[in-house]
Design a protein around this motif. Structure first.
Motif, short mmCIF file in Angstrom:
data_model
loop_
_atom_site.label_atom_id
_atom_site.label_comp_id
_atom_site.label_asym_id
_atom_site.label_seq_id
_atom_site.Cartn_x
_atom_site.Cartn_y
_atom_site.Cartn_z
N GLU A 1 31.84 26.86 48.49
CA GLU A 1 30.97 25.55 47.41
C GLU A 1 31.37 24.12 48.40
O GLU A 1 30.66 22.91 47.45
N TYR A 2 31.89 23.80 49.34
CA TYR A 2 32.31 23.17 49.92
C TYR A 2 31.28 22.56 51.41
O TYR A 2 31.62 22.29 52.13
N GLN B 1 36.44 15.45 42.05
CA GLN B 1 37.21 16.13 41.46
C GLN B 1 37.17 17.39 42.41
O GLN B 1 37.71 18.54 43.11
N GLN B 2 35.65 17.70 43.59
CA GLN B 2 35.81 18.83 44.15
C GLN B 2 36.82 18.24 45.66
O GLN B 2 37.29 19.53 45.90
N ARG B 3 37.27 17.19 45.73
CA ARG B 3 37.98 16.79 46.69
C ARG B 3 39.94 17.41 45.89
O ARG B 3 40.22 18.35 46.85
N LYS C 1 40.51 19.23 43.61
CA LYS C 1 40.42 20.48 43.36
C LYS C 1 41.31 21.64 44.90
O LYS C 1 41.42 22.35 44.95
N ARG C 2 40.30 20.59 46.04
CA ARG C 2 40.86 21.34 46.98
C ARG C 2 42.01 21.50 47.51
O ARG C 2 42.40 22.65 48.64
#
Lengths: 466, 408
Positions: free
Chosen positions: A291-292, A323-325, A327-328
């Motif tokens: 997803e990244y 949020q994606q960052r 989450k990583r």
């Protein structure tokens, strides 16, 4: 098929071949299959207006054969490979100087093995001059020089002005020999000779496939193998390859062998994982990061290279972590350390736990390894005073073994003086502080906060629709 | 005991002592006066030390006897290593990957074309800002581009032709390059367009043969280089001092790549001896090596997790090696691909492997399933270099057709 004796096979077969030879051999294998009587390309003589065209096959024959025999699904790929083989001179269009493959009725002919690139040809300009000169002596309209050839001839005449009489004589002699040949044979040989020169003196704008990568050139320039003269003129003296001075004397072989043994022993002692475990790990890593990966998941709002819009880069550069960052950071400890915003958040968390000196020490040692060598001794002292010396202001807790080692290393400060201590602190942070950070309310809030915002329209449906 | 046997026993004992001392001197730096190990640095390789070593070893036994025994021992160990590696090979990667979905069609097009080089493009590197690129070519020119706008921002002319290596500093304020001059030089990039960059040039690395690759190690202050002289070396930029050298390749070293880990101190190199080696930067030792390619290894690149790496070779294959399994785990090849791979790189998730080939094409491989996903045409001559951008949004390929292309 006659192989010229100059191309000796090494006893190891493939092992000692230069990279170019490897490719030539593969192409020659394909040519051999193409010329096979049963499964190859049908070669025929075509009757044309008042004459015969000997020994030809069509472009589409080649493409079809390749798709069938070389496991190529796509016609474009077959055309591409065929064009490359033509550009290297293994077959050629009989009525064009430009060496490329067309998927139609254009006629092609195979090149004779004598002229194959694997014979390490490096023909001289004098030979080219003889060839062009010879062409002008032939009174056939179809053998007239093309524009670029006429230009080359003029240039060569100027360059070899003094030798010209000799070149002219050679050309005459060659022309005489040619006239004596059988008409059909002559047609074939003429076209093959022309194709040879199309490879070594290509049409302007076409790729010169004889160009070599200079890093490999030393192994290709094998003086005893290189053929420079097509028409029997004087060979030039071999010159040294520009990239290789003669190798220094072989190092003491006994020493080298002992080192090799040491090397194999260390490798034997290493701990190995089972393939099944490794495969699972590779699969889960790719799955986690897909997803990244912009090639799978379009970045928000768009990929700058496709949309010409740099918003996603600007978002990335801002201190706001999406949020994606966030989450990583939960994937592994290294992700937190890699991201500057992640480091900052982690530091804040540690400060709340009064254990920030660990991260600060780790960061300081990382920084130390990047300093110029001149600054290292003073930086080592500073780090020691700050974190490890008795009564240090930001004292860190390391095991006694690392502490002793570090005390020793300090006496002769190098970039890796704190290596053991740093590894210990890293493990500590990873197993202890990091897991608490991920479970901490601060981190969870950051993770959720963005989620809340991303949640769209409040869910109530107006049901009175009549 | 027979006198002959006695003599042999004494010789063997002597050799044992000699070899042990050799080992100690080589591996324990504190026993000898020079900082780094014995053979680690050619410049500090004092003849006297070598003499002593050779004396010890040669004195111990008949040279020809020992050499033969050593060689057989070396071969036996190597075979044993292969056996050990094979024991844990219980399944193939692509078999395990059967359970995941196959990849669909990708649409990858040239989004930018960078024209301006006058000859073959040999090397390129991205800046950490994800849009700038430095590229070098055969005519000696090194150009810094803003690839997004396709503008050229800086240009330097090197005093030599065939600039085979170039790298962007992590800060974005300098570039390093080198080639046939056997050196690696660092040029600080100035904002003043009129300033002559060549004037501020700093020579850092010195090899005895061409420079094949260079790379900054997460800081502007250190550079890692590989060379046609068969060695790699780590240099301090400010002083030009060699910090560590790496010996072990039997022929030219053509490529290298730094491990992506935050804590790692390793890098991998590949060479004309068909070997790829993983090195410890601190000790200068080769910690793992692999020898399964059939020709020169032109390019090596770490998998994003740092647990594996891929290599592209003149034998027309790309291969994946896993460091934990300690073996080759996948081969990417096709019957119709007969030209060598010159350059490889992974997409951000490691699922895709991009390979630039000498047949002018770029092949895109599914790393886990081992199949080819896509073939990209566009270049008109060999693809000599290929790098994915730092955030994975695109990759750039440089070719002998004088151009660079950005694909996404």
């Amino acid at each position: 098929m006659a192989q010229p004796s100059s191309c000796a096979q090494s006893s190891n077969g493939v092992a000692d071949e230069s990279p170019n030879m490897l490719v030539y051999r593969k192409m020659e294998d394909i040519i051999a299959r193409m010329q096979d009587e049963k499964n190859g390309i049908p070669i025929r003589t075509v009757k044309s207006f008042l004459s015969k065209i000997p020994s030809v096959f069509s472009g589409s024959d080649i493409v079809q054969w390749m798709q069938k025999n070389l496991n190529i699904e796509d016609q474009v790929e077959a055309l591409h490979l065929g064009t490359l083989m033509a550009a290297h001179g293994y077959f050629f269009p009989i009525s064009d100087h430009v060496l490329m493959l067309k998927d139609d009725g254009t006629f092609y002919r195979f090149q004779t093995p004598y002229f194959w690139p694997s014979n390490c040809w490096e023909p001289e300009n004098t030979d080219y001059a003889v060839y062009l000169c010879k062409r002008t002596m032939q009174n056939k309209a179809r053998l007239e020089l093309a524009d670029y050839e006429a230009e080359s001839l003029a240039r060569l005449q100027r360059a070899f002005a003094r030798k010209w009489e000799f070149i002219f004589m050679q050309a005459e002699a060659q022309a005489k020999v040619d006239k004596k040949r059988d008409k059909i044979e002559r047609k074939i040989l003429d076209s093959q000779e022309r194709a040879f020169w199309d490879v070594h003196r290509p049409v302007p704008g076409c790729v010169n496939t004889t160009e070599a990568d200079i890093k490999k050139s030393s192994r290709m320039k094998q003086p005893h193998k290189t053929r420079k003269s097509v028409y029997g003129l004087q060979n030039d003296i071999r010159s040294h390859s520009p990239t290789h001075t003669p190798a220094p004397d072989a190092k003491e072989p006994v020493l080298l062998s002992s080192l090799q043994i040491q090397h194999w022993q260390t490798q034997l002692d290493r701990h190995r994982l089972k393939m099944s475990k490794v495969a699972e790990s590779l699969l889960s890593f790719s799955e986690q990061y897909i997803e990244y990966d912009p090639f799978f998941t379009t970045p928000e709002p768009s990929n700058p290279w496709i949309s010409d819009d740099v918003t996603s880069w600007e978002l990335e550069a801002s201190k706001e972590a999406g949020q994606q960052r966030v989450k990583r950071w939960g994937f592994c400890f290294d992700e937190v350390l890699k991201d500057p915003v992640g480091r900052e958040q982690f530091l804040r968390f540690l400060e709340s736990e009064f254990s920030s000196e660990n991260l600060r020490f780790w960061l300081a040692v990382q920084e130390l390894k990047k300093r110029p060598i001149r600054e290292v001794p003073s930086r080592v002292q500073e780090i020691w005073d700050e974190f490890l010396a008795p009564g240090a202001p930001s004292a860190i807790n390391v095991d006694s073994r690392s502490y002793d080692k570090t005390t020793q290393n300090i006496k002769d400060p190098g970039r890796y003086a704190f290596q053991d201590a740093q590894e210990h602190i890293y493990k500590l942070m990873k197993s202890d502080s990091y897991s608490r950070f991920i479970r901490s309310s601060a981190y969870q809030e950051m993770l959720q906060a963005k989620k809340k915002r991303n949640k769209n329209i409040p869910f109530f449906v107006i049901k009175n629709m009549k | 005991m027979e006198p002959q046997l006695q003599g042999q026993v004494i010789r063997q004992l002597f050799f044992l002592i000699g070899a042990t001392s050799v080992n100690s001197i080589l591996l324990r730096k504190d026993l000898c006066s020079c900082r780094k190990g014995m053979l680690s640095s050619p410049h500090q390789n004092t003849p006297r030390h070598r003499e002593i070593l050779c004396f010890l070893v040669e004195m111990a036994a008949q040279p020809s006897d020992t050499l033969a025994t050593l060689k057989t021992e070396s071969e036996t160990l190597k075979t044993k290593l292969e056996e050990e590696r094979a024991k844990l090979h219980d399944v193939e990667l692509h078999q395990v990957a059967e359970k995941i979905e196959a990849l669909g069609q990708f649409v990858m097009k040239t989004r930018r074309a960078l024209k301006g080089h006058g000859n073959k493009v040999l090397c390129l590197d991205w800046c950490k800002d994800k849009r700038r690129i430095v590229s070098s070519s055969q005519d000696g020119k090194v150009i810094v581009w803003d690839a997004f706008t396709t503008n050229k921002e800086h240009a330097v002319t090197m005093p030599c032709t065939w600039v085979m290596a170039c790298a962007y500093a992590p800060s974005g304020c300098a570039v390093a390059c080198g080639g046939l001059d056997n050196k690696c030089s660092v040029y600080p990039l100035s904002l003043d367009k009129n300033e002559n960059l060549a004037a501020k040039k700093k020579s850092v690395a010195m090899h005895t043969n061409y420079l094949s690759a260079c790379c900054f190690t997460n800081s502007d202050m250190q550079i890692l280089t590989s060379s046609g002289d068969g060695t790699c070396a780590l240099w301090d930029v400010e002083s030009g001092q060699m910090l560590q050298s790496f010996h072990g390749h039997a022929a030219d070293v053509l490529c290298l790549d730094l491990a992506p880990s935050e804590t790692g101190n390793t890098f991998v190199s590949g060479g004309c001896d068909k070997k790829s080696c993983v090195w410890d930067m601190r000790t200068g030792q080769c910690v793992q090596s692999f020898e399964t390619h059939e020709s020169d290894i032109n390019s090596v690149r770490y998998y994003p997790s740092g647990d594996a790496f891929a290599s592209g070779s003149d034998d027309a294959t790309c291969r994946l090696y896993d460091l934990r399994a300690d073996r080759e785990v996948a081969i990417y090849s096709k019957e119709s691909i007969i030209f060598g791979a010159s350059s490889v790189d992974f997409s951000l998730s490691g699922r895709l492997l991009f390979g630039g080939y000498n047949d002018y094409t770029i092949n895109v491989w599914d790393v886990l399933k081992g199949t080819r996903v896509s073939i990209l045409f566009g270049h008109e001559n060999r693809v000599s270099t290929l790098r994915v951008s730092p955030d994975g949004t695109a990759f750039c390929s440089g070719s002998w057709d004088h151009t660079l292309r950005i694909w996404a």
